[in-house]
Design a protein around this motif. Structure first.
Motif, mmCIF file in Angstrom:
data_model
loop_
_atom_site.group_PDB
_atom_site.id
_atom_site.type_symbol
_atom_site.label_atom_id
_atom_site.label_comp_id
_atom_site.label_asym_id
_atom_site.label_seq_id
_atom_site.Cartn_x
_atom_site.Cartn_y
_atom_site.Cartn_z
ATOM 1 N N GLN A 98 0.708 5.007 -36.848
ATOM 2 C CA GLN A 98 1.562 5.055 -35.902
ATOM 3 C C GLN A 98 2.107 6.068 -35.404
ATOM 4 O O GLN A 98 2.238 6.542 -34.139
ATOM 5 N N SER A 152 2.343 3.285 -40.875
ATOM 6 C CA SER A 152 3.314 4.006 -40.650
ATOM 7 C C SER A 152 2.971 5.463 -39.971
ATOM 8 O O SER A 152 3.305 5.938 -38.949
ATOM 9 N N SER A 185 1.980 -0.210 -45.963
ATOM 10 C CA SER A 185 3.092 0.004 -44.728
ATOM 11 C C SER A 185 3.279 1.536 -44.690
ATOM 12 O O SER A 185 3.455 1.951 -43.627
#
Length: 310
Positions: A290, A287, A283
């Motif tokens: 992004q 992140s 994750s």
């Protein structure tokens, strides 16, 4: 049309169906496409010294490019259902929100609309959209399926996002605005920046997907070199982008102070943010990926602003 999608509509309702369509369109790519269209238009407007803003030109190009975007990312999902069930189980086809038939209809309709609208709006836009769709098809669809090969996969992504979109859109808008159709240094600088930046995105995108790619024998750079090596490589590619933009800030078509200060700030922010990423945490990697896309988005705000301020 509602009868075609009746099973999904009964299950999800209109609001749920539209949200699934939004996920199918891959929002970060939609935002990137939108900013590239409007950003290049503003640059074209500034360089052409146009007397008035014509919103119909970028609006038509925007719709055509959005349709092409949905075609490309949708086709990839249709071909990657098994992989996406491991890497991206939230996507509509992988999760079962959309059937394979629904995905096929959406892809066929958006691809056809992209080509038709681009053909109506002008030769440069049609050429840009047609080439982008052809490369997107070769990227995902067997028997070619270029995404199996790290070099060709990266080449597909950064050639479309970096060169074809920027140059094609500028030529289209120059044609609409009746400006000089030779490509000025500012556009070449932006194209080079986005080209190299998109290479970093292409390198980085497979880091969080290593499990599914390995299981389905998709040979990515991450599988070959390891997560840490690829992560560092992507960071240094991005650093080259920002340092290169500092050199290009002396062009007469841009505001030097604005371009240098904003890019130094973003370069520092990127390195600070990278030190917080735990490569063992999927994750955290996603992140940061992004975050890289957000930096990509910002360039299509910063560079047009630098041109308008010059």
């Amino acid at each position: 049309m509602s009868q075609v999608f009746e099973p999904e509509l009964k299950q999800l309702g209109w609001r749920g169906w539209l949200y699934a369509l939004w996920k199918f369109a891959r929002p970060h790519t939609i935002i990137g496409t939108s900013l590239s269209v409007w950003g290049v238009y503003l640059i074209s407007y500034a360089i052409a010294s146009a007397s008035r803003v014509d919103l119909l030109a970028p609006l038509g190009a925007w719709i055509a490019c959005l349709c092409g975007n949905v075609y490309i990312v949708g086709l990839n999902q249709l071909e990657d259902v098994a992989i996406d069930k491991i890497n991206k189980p939230h996507l509509p086809i992988a999760s079962g929100e959309f059937s394979q038939r629904t995905g096929q209809i959406i892809v066929a309709v958006t691809g056809g609309l992209a080509l038709l609208l681009a053909w109506v709006l002008g030769p440069y836009l049609f050429g840009m959209v047609a080439i982008s769709l052809a490369i997107g098809t070769a990227y995902s669809l067997p028997p070619i399926r270029l995404k199996r090969f790290p070099f060709w996969a990266a080449l597909c992504i950064f050639s479309v996002r970096g060169a074809i979109v920027n140059l094609g859109l500028f030529l289209h808008f120059s044609w609409v605005l009746q400006g000089n159709r030779s490509i000025p240094p500012a556009i070449w600088v932006l194209t080079a920046f986005i080209l190299v930046f998109t290479l970093a995105i292409a390198i980085f995108k497979d880091i969080p997907d290593i499990e599914g790619d390995r299981q389905y024998q998709i040979t990515t750079l991450t599988i070959k070199l390891g997560q840490k090596t690829v992560f560092d490589l992507a960071l240094w590619v991005l650093t080259v982008c920002y340092l290169g933009m500092l050199l290009a800030a002396w062009l007469p078509q841009v505001s030097t102070v604005f371009l240098i200060s904003t890019h130094l700030l973003l370069l520092g922010l990127m390195w600070w943010r990278s030190r917080q990423v735990d490569l063992q945490d999927k994750s955290a990697i996603a992140s940061f990926y992004q975050f890289i896309w957000k930096l990509f988005f910002l360039e299509y705000l910063i560079f047009p602003a630098a041109c308008l301020l010059a």
